[in-house]
Structure formats: C-alpha cells, structure tokens
Scaffold this active site. Structure first.
Site, PDB file in Angstrom:
ATOM      1  N   MET A 196     -78.929   4.190  63.412  1.00 45.43           N
ATOM      2  CA  MET A 196     -80.184   3.567  63.828  1.00 45.43           C
ATOM      3  C   MET A 196     -80.105   2.053  63.677  1.00 45.43           C
ATOM      4  O   MET A 196     -79.681   1.552  62.637  1.00 45.43           O
ATOM      5  CB  MET A 196     -81.326   4.152  62.993  1.00 45.43           C
ATOM      6  N   ASN A 232     -82.085  -0.472  63.109  1.00 41.65           N
ATOM      7  CA  ASN A 232     -83.092  -1.278  62.417  1.00 41.65           C
ATOM      8  C   ASN A 232     -82.636  -2.733  62.296  1.00 41.65           C
ATOM      9  O   ASN A 232     -81.493  -3.000  61.965  1.00 41.65           O
ATOM     10  CB  ASN A 232     -83.324  -0.743  61.011  1.00 41.65           C
ATOM     11  N   HIS A 292     -72.419   0.082  69.267  1.00 42.20           N
ATOM     12  CA  HIS A 292     -73.692   0.468  69.892  1.00 42.20           C
ATOM     13  C   HIS A 292     -74.877  -0.104  69.111  1.00 42.20           C
ATOM     14  O   HIS A 292     -75.742  -0.773  69.689  1.00 42.20           O
ATOM     15  CB  HIS A 292     -73.778   1.997  69.961  1.00 42.20           C
ATOM     16  N   GLU A 293     -74.905   0.142  67.809  1.00 40.32           N
ATOM     17  CA  GLU A 293     -76.050  -0.316  67.022  1.00 40.32           C
ATOM     18  C   GLU A 293     -76.081  -1.846  66.964  1.00 40.32           C
ATOM     19  O   GLU A 293     -77.143  -2.450  67.022  1.00 40.32           O
ATOM     20  CB  GLU A 293     -76.029   0.282  65.612  1.00 40.32           C
ATOM     21  N   HIS A 342     -77.524  -3.236  70.156  1.00 42.90           N
ATOM     22  CA  HIS A 342     -78.982  -3.093  70.225  1.00 42.90           C
ATOM     23  C   HIS A 342     -79.714  -4.354  69.750  1.00 42.90           C
ATOM     24  O   HIS A 342     -80.868  -4.573  70.101  1.00 42.90           O
ATOM     25  CB  HIS A 342     -79.445  -1.923  69.345  1.00 42.90           C
ATOM     26  N   GLU A 390     -81.488   2.306  75.683  1.00 43.77           N
ATOM     27  CA  GLU A 390     -80.365   3.198  75.385  1.00 43.77           C
ATOM     28  C   GLU A 390     -79.326   3.207  76.509  1.00 43.77           C
ATOM     29  O   GLU A 390     -78.130   3.146  76.266  1.00 43.77           O
ATOM     30  CB  GLU A 390     -80.851   4.613  75.068  1.00 43.77           C
TER      31      GLU A 390
HETATM   32 ZN    ZN Z   1     -79.058   3.501  70.861  1.00 46.49          ZN
END
Ligand code: ZN
Length: 869
Positions: free
Chosen positions: A270, A272, A304-305, A308, A327
């Site tokens: 995730m 955050n 990926h994270e 983001h 996403e």
């Molecule tokens: Zn994602």
C-alpha cells in the site's frame, strides 16, 4: 454512548458514478492523537472544516465507539446529530467548523485487516484504502477530501517504533512506561493514504539524493531476522526513484521514505504517503528463502508503490470509480520499469500471461465490468484484474500509439495540470491529448465498456499483383448491463516476413490516424476495414499484434507451418512465444502433430539459450489447465483438459528425448554474470528436469534430489521439490520433511511447502485437510490461506470437485472474519456455469445454499453477481 452495530446488507446499497456530488465540507487540517493500549485504542481527532456546498456535514465512521463530540467548543447533544452504523450526520452546521471527537476502537481484535489492526504480537499497522480510515475515526472518508495531517502516536515502550506519515517533529515519554511521537505531513492527502505503525521492528537505512538535490532518508522496517532480506528491496527503491526521474521527470518530494513489512496483509502492498506498508511477500527477497519469481515481484511492487507517489498520491482519484486512473497507470509504469530489469520480451510475456489467465476470464463471465465501472456495492470487490491489468493495457495502447516523445509530453501536461488534485479518467485522457497534440478521446470507450473484443483477421496474397490484403473485423459479446457497445480503437502492431528468406518486409505509409500503417502500426477503429500492402514479392507470413499491442482475442487462420516459421524467424520475442502458445493449444485441443513444434524449438533453442535463456525457457510454457478451462464457455470437463494436457507433456518429453538431459547437464546458472540470465538458466534446467521425469526416467529423480540437496538457491530447491512431489518420486517425502525442518521459521518459505503439497495434481480432501489442520496453518494470515487455496486451484479438476466445498467453507468463515479475502477466494468459483452437468448444477446448488449464510457486502455482492448468469 453509541456503539455502531455491524453493517448488514440492505435492499439496495448500490452506488452510482452518475450520482457523484462534491463534498459539502472540506478539511483544512486534521489532528490525530492515537493512544494504543493492549485492550483498546483511543483516538482523539480535531478537524478544521469549511463549508463548500449547502448540505449536511457528513462524517463516515464504522465500528467506532463514540465517547464525546464537540463542535466549535460546545458539546453536541445526541439530538444535534444522527448516528448509524455507517455515518454521523450534523444538519445545520455553521460554515466554519472545528470538530473534536473521541472514539475507542479495537485493533487488537480487528481480523479484517482494514483500518488500524494488530498484526502479530509486536505490531500494529493500518490499511486504509479504500475505506479503512472510517474505522479509525469519524471523517469525510472519500478521496476528493484532501487535508494536512498531524499525528501523535502513543504506546507502551515495548513498541519502540512509532511511525506516521511525514516528518518526525517530536518524541518523548509520558510516564507509566509509555512514549509518543508527533509527525507532520506537509502534503495534502486523502484519508486513504494515512498510515501509522506501532511495533517492535528493526530497520535497514540508506539514502538517496534526488535530481533536485534533496537528500532523502530511506528506511525499511522488518523483524530483526528479516533485515538481511531487505537489501534487494532497498536497491529496487533507489532504482525506482532514479527511473521515475529519468523517464517521467518526477523526483521525490519528502525528506524520508519508509517501508514497513508485515506478514499479515490482505494484498501486496500500500502506497501510503511516505510510509508504505507491505506484505512481507513483496519486500523480502533472498535467493536462499524466496524464488526468482518472488524476487522479480518484490522489485516490481516496490516500484509500483513508489510510482504511486506521483500517480495516485500527488494526483489522486476524484472518487473510487476512477480507481483504474491510478492503478492502470501505475501498473503500466511498473511493467515498463521491470522491462528494464530483465528480458523485456519475457516481462511482456509474463504480463500478458497474467492478463489472459485472469482478466480475460473475468471479463467473459458474470463478474465482468468496465475498467471504470459505473456502479458498485462494495468497492473492495473492484480491485480486480480488469481495473489493474486491463487498465494498464489501455495506457500502454495510448503510449505505443504516441511513441516515447509524445507520450512524455502528454504525461508532463498531466502532472502540470493536476498536481495536488483529485481527478477523473477524462482529465487524464484530455491532458494526454493536449500535451501530445493527438486526440485520444476515442480511448475513453475502452474505459467505459466491458468485454474482450474479438479481432478477426484475414490475409490474402495476390502473386500476380504482388499485393497482400489484410482485412479486420471486431466484435464484442453482448453484455446485459451495457447494451450500447461500441467499436474500440485497436492499435495493431504488425510485420510481414518473406516466407522463403525469413526476412522482414519494410512497411510504409503516410499518416498514423488514417487507414494506413506507420512504423509497423495500424490503428483499427472501425467495425471492419481492409488494408493493402504492395511490393510483396513472395507469399508473406504475417505477424499480428506484436508485443500484444492491444488486449483482444485474435482470430487468424495460421497454418501450423506458419506458426513454426514465426517461432524461428519472428524477431519480436513476445510474438515468438505467442506462436508457441497457439501451436501448443492446437496440438493439445485439436490433436495436431507435435513434431512441428519440437522441430521448431530444436532449431531455435541453441542460439536463444545463449542470447536470452529466460525467453528460451518460456518457449516451453504449456498453457495451464486453468487457462485452457477459461477458454471453454460450456460443457467444460476439467478432467478431460487435464488428461489432454498431460498427454501433450508426455508427447513433448518423448519427442525431445535426450535433448532434455543434454540441455540440463550443459547449463550452469553460476556461470552467468547477471541475475536475469542466471534466473533463465535455472528456469530452463527445472523444465528439463521435469521433462526427464515425464519420460519415466528414474535417473531424473536422482538428479532432482541431488539438485534439491546441493543448492542454496530457492528456485533450484523448489524446482527440484516440485519435480519430486508432483511425480510421486520415492524421494518426495524425505525432501518435504527436509524442507519443513529447514524453513519452519521462515513464513514465506513455509508458504511454499504448503503450496507444493496443495498443488499436487492428485490432491484429495484428505491431503488438503492434512494441510489445513496442520499446526502451522493459520486462518488469520492471508498468505497462508492463499498458499493452500492457490495451490489447490492449480488443478481445476480439484477445484471443481472437493475444492468447491473448500472455497465455500472459506467464504463462509471469512465473511465475518475477513470479508475482503473471503470475497476474493469465492471468485475462484465464478465460472461454475461453464461446467458440464452434473457438476454445473451441483456447484450452483452449493452457491445458492451459501446465500443465506453470508452477510458482508463483499461476499454478498460477489455471490449475487456470480449467480446472475
Ligand atoms: Zn497500486
């Protein structure tokens, strides 16, 4: 005082995209004080809010015990607000509001792993996307409300690590063996990106200097014994930071970046803000304990994270219908990153294999939905292959069409326009359009409708005129909920080869968006069209959808000889692989002759093993039973598919003959300089070992057992273990016992021990029961559940017999304990309606019986959709 009851699914809880309304209040700042105790946690919150539109002040909250509430300094009486299981509503609120609430929550008994929860005895973590924050405090918990967070975390000193997003401002003691920290996050963020961590963890530290000269402290937190397994993740993090600067011009924006690993997590990881929380399976990487595939996955999830931070965090989603905005784009970015880490062709092969194995079946069944759905009951049910993987494909199509330079201009425009905002898919496509100067608005159709288009192609060669005509036709299966399906723009990357010389023709034309081909790319955006090539001196072999340029089902009448030709002469590695897959599917399902494949492989392999051993290993991919089953829409018999597939592998093993052992013995991964080459060599050796075992060669088991014992590498050890266990070798039980003793304290490795046994082709109720009643089986750890369930589901023949009860029982149990995971696992049964009778009716009856026994929105919505065929 009010205790919110458990939510029950009522008549219609569907939320519609068309009903979107702006929030009535925005939050200027939020101050959180989180005090963790062993049997409860108190959360004191101060919100500074401003009215934006007329309307009630709505604060979302679930499972919160409200202790007190003050509005602008005055206690609110129970008559001044209404409170139900989902929200607290204040009517007639003034335009400027300072709201102070105190609530009690229970992370120590939170098994849903959503909101703040205890993950093992030494750790508390959060998971707030999409709607977990409302389980921590009352808040307008929606992604279009952005605010500045200050967080105080207080706990017993037996938890030395107290983290939250942003910068550490203060730390100190409060007596009674307790201490606290205060964190300030300068960036505006939605509540789903809030995180805090309370625990006893060790840390790996490093640093990174951004292109702007900012010095960033990097920290990965994990339990002490796992710290040595965090180095690959740390390198991947620094690599990702550099990559985003170089490819997208995006430097990092805070002074620290923290990653925390937990073994109890519902998904992968995730993003955050500045404080990522990861499933251990996506951080820990070590050749001794984790496989090469897991190491690749760690690197891609770290990227990926990290990515983001720009695509998701600094620019976020207006509402959850737009989930694929962040996403789809972030998956496309991490896929591109991974293409730089290993053979780009193999990365593409793996990504497409995932798409075809998960997204295509999803999109052809009852759970089919557009990448941007227009309604949902439970948003957690929409973290799907369609949103992620098909979402990524849409971005890839636009990127391919624009080319590097124009795509970069488009993304620059997007970051410049929308930094700090919560936006929609339309905003993204419009920024790409304006930035690149090319109108991409027609791609919105892809976002808004479900289904995998079928692309039919036909080629005709005219020897006299030396022309080659290609005609295309696209169609979509009718969908009950989306009646007005339109033709989509399909970029078709193609090449023509001279069948006699193996050489590629040079294709020419004028403009991109005409009915013509440029740089080997044709944009097909009608229902039907024909294009013609001239100057084709000999009958060509056409290669279509190179690199899988669009997520469609291609139907082209290749001859087996043409496919064999492409295996040997196509220079695009992906299409080379695609040719093997098409050919193998025919041999398997239509009984074509296997020798043509074997000959092509033998011709291709020696060179390829030198150049790209990983790609070489992929040319032996035999479509999985699951994938083959997913291509069958009625009267599906899993046992028939399994037998046909086994027969094919047997045929191939025999036809390859001594080639297998020669190849096995000639390869040494330790001689490879690069990880990705060594990984390829290991993969190829494991395949050869399995083929030798399939030849019925007892010596193969000896070799496998030697490999098992003499290696320190998990891919080699596990590869050998699979050969022994799945072929019922006499050494299997010794190897399994050894594996258990060696790794019993290494959760991720032990997951593999469970998986290998559950994935035995002849698994039974008893063998699965042995695993699920094993002392190390643990229903509070999703990774362990997935190890057994995922293993079992490797063989649909098992899934659709005793597996049905296994999955139904799990869904029933998890419905209350962990509905996110329960709903996921139930989806394994979504293609029940394709089964041949009597299985079809049996599964349907079992699913219908489940209906009255489940309550969560997650499981109920999934079950209703599954039964709506
Ligand atoms: Zn994602």
């Amino acid at each position: 005082m009010n205790i919110a009851a458990n939510p029950v699914v009522e008549a219609d809880q569907t939320v519609y995209l068309k009903d979107y309304e702006k929030p009535s209040f925005l939050v200027d700042s939020i101050n959180l004080d989180i005090q963790v105790h062993s049997d409860y946690t108190q959360v004191n919150t101060t919100l500074v809010m401003q009215r934006q539109t007329s309307g009630n002040l709505v604060l979302l909250g679930r499972d919160l015990e409200l202790k007190s509430i003050l509005l602008n300094g005055t206690i609110l009486s129970e008559s001044e607000y209404t409170l139900d299981a989902e929200q607290l509503v204040i009517s007639n609120a003034p335009d400027h509001v300072i709201l102070e609430t105190k609530v009690i929550i229970h992370p120590e008994s939170n098994t849903q792993l959503e909101g703040l929860y205890q993950a093992g005895s030494d750790l508390f973590v959060t998971q707030n996307e999409p709607e977990g924050f409302r389980k921590i405090t009352f808040y307008p918990d929606r992604p279009d409300v952005l605010s500045v967070f200050t967080t105080r975390v207080e706990a017993d000193k037996k938890f030395p690590v107290l983290l939250a997003n942003g910068n550490l401002m203060e730390a100190g003691e409060v007596g009674e063996g307790r201490h606290y920290t205060i964190w300030e996050d300068p960036t505006h963020k939605p509540s789903y990106l809030f995180a805090c961590v309370i625990g006893d963890l060790a840390v790996l530290k490093d640093s990174y200097v951004t292109s702007e000269g900012r010095n960033v402290a990097l920290e990965i937190y994990a339990v002490e014994k796992d710290i040595p397994k965090c180095h690959i993740a740390m390198e991947a993090l620094k690599h990702s930071m550099r990559w985003d600067e170089e490819h997208y011009g995006r430097p990092y924006d805070l002074d620290n970046y923290m990653i925390v690993a937990t073994s109890q997590f519902n998904m992968g990881a995730m993003e955050n803000k500045g404080l990522n929380i990861f499933n251990t399976s996506c951080v820990l990487a070590d050749e001794e304990y984790t496989t090469d595939a897991a190491i690749m996955r760690v690197q891609s999830v770290i990227a990926h994270e990290y990515f983001h931070n720009w695509t998701g965090n600094r620019i976020t989603c207006r509402d959850w219908f737009q989930l694929c905005l962040k996403e789809g784009l972030t998956v496309f970015r991490d896929q591109s990153f991974s293409e730089d880490l290993q053979s780009a062709a193999v990365q593409r092969i793996d990504d497409v294999a995932v798409l075809k194995a998960h997204q295509f079946p999803e999109d052809s069944g009852p759970l089919s939905h557009p990448p941007r759905p227009d309604h949902f009951v439970e948003i957690n049910n929409f973290y799907t292959a369609t949103v992620y993987e098909k979402g990524a494909e849409i971005n890839r199509m636009m990127a391919t069409l624009l080319g590097k330079e124009k795509f970069r201009k488009g993304t620059d425009e997007y970051f410049q326009r929308h930094d700090g905002q919560a936006v929609t898919v339309e905003d993204w496509v419009s920024a790409l359009t304006v930035g690149s100067g090319i109108d991409l608005s027609v791609f919105l159709i892809w976002y808004n409708q479900p289904g995998t288009p079928k692309l039919e192609a036909n080629g005709e060669y005219d020897a006299a005129k030396q022309t080659y005509c290609l005609s295309f036709k696209q169609s979509l299966k009718a969908h009950p909920k989306y009646p007005n399906l339109k033709a989509v723009p399909i970029p078709i990357a193609l090449a023509l080869f001279n069948a006699e010389t193996g050489e590629q023709y040079t294709l020419q034309s004028e403009a991109l968006f005409k009915n013509t081909v440029k740089d080997g790319m044709y944009l097909f955006d009608q229902n039907e069209a024909t294009i013609e090539f001239s100057g084709i001196t000999a009958k060509p072999v056409v290669s279509l959808l190179r690199n899988f340029s669009a997520p469609v089902n291609l139907d082209f009448n290749y001859s087996d000889e043409e496919l064999a030709f492409l295996i040997q002469f196509e220079t695009n590695g992906f299409n080379q692989w695609q040719a093997t897959q098409t050919l193998l599917e025919r041999i398997l399902l239509q009984g074509h002759d296997a020798n043509i494949y074997v000959q092509a492989i033998k011709n291709t392999l020696p060179d390829l093993v030198e150049k790209d051993p990983l790609l070489a290993s992929r040319l032996f991919d035999v479509p999985t039973e699951g994938y083959l089953g997913s291509r069958i829409d009625s009267d599906y018999s899993p046992i028939v598919i399994q037998e046909q597939r086994d027969a094919l592998i047997y045929t191939l093993a025999r036809a390859l003959g001594s080639f297998c052992q020669e190849t096995y013995l000639s390869l040494d991964p330790d001689l490879q300089k690069e990880f990705s080459q060594a990984m390829g060599v290991r993969a190829l050796k494991n395949i050869m070992l399995n083929m030798m075992a399939r030849q019925g060669d007892i010596a193969a088991f000896e070799l496998a057992f030697e490999q098992y014992k003499n290696t320190g590498n998990m891919s080699e050890r596990l590869g050998a273990l699979k050969v022994l266990v799945w072929n019922d070798a006499p050494q299997a039980s010794d190897a399994l016992a050894d594996f258990y003793n060696r790794f019993k304290d290494e959760a991720l490795s032990l997951d593999q021990w469970f998986m290998v046994q559950a994935a035995h082709p002849k698994a039974t109720v008893e063998s699965i029961h042995y695993l699920t009643s094993h002392p190390d089986y643990d229903l509070t750890t999703p990774n362990r559940i997935r190890a057994v369930s995922g293993g079992l589901n490797t063989h649909p023949v098992n899934t659709w017999s005793f597996g049905v009860q296994h999955f139904i029982d799990l869904a029933k149990y998890l419905d209350e304990k962990n509905p996110i995971v329960g709903s996921r696992l139930l989806q394994v049964l979504s293609r029940w309606y394709t089964l041949a009778e009597p299985q079809r009716t049996q599964v349907k009856t079992a699913l219908e019986a489940l209906k009255s026994q489940v309550k969560s929105k997650n499981v109920v919505e999934t079950l209703n959709s599954m039964l709506s065929v």
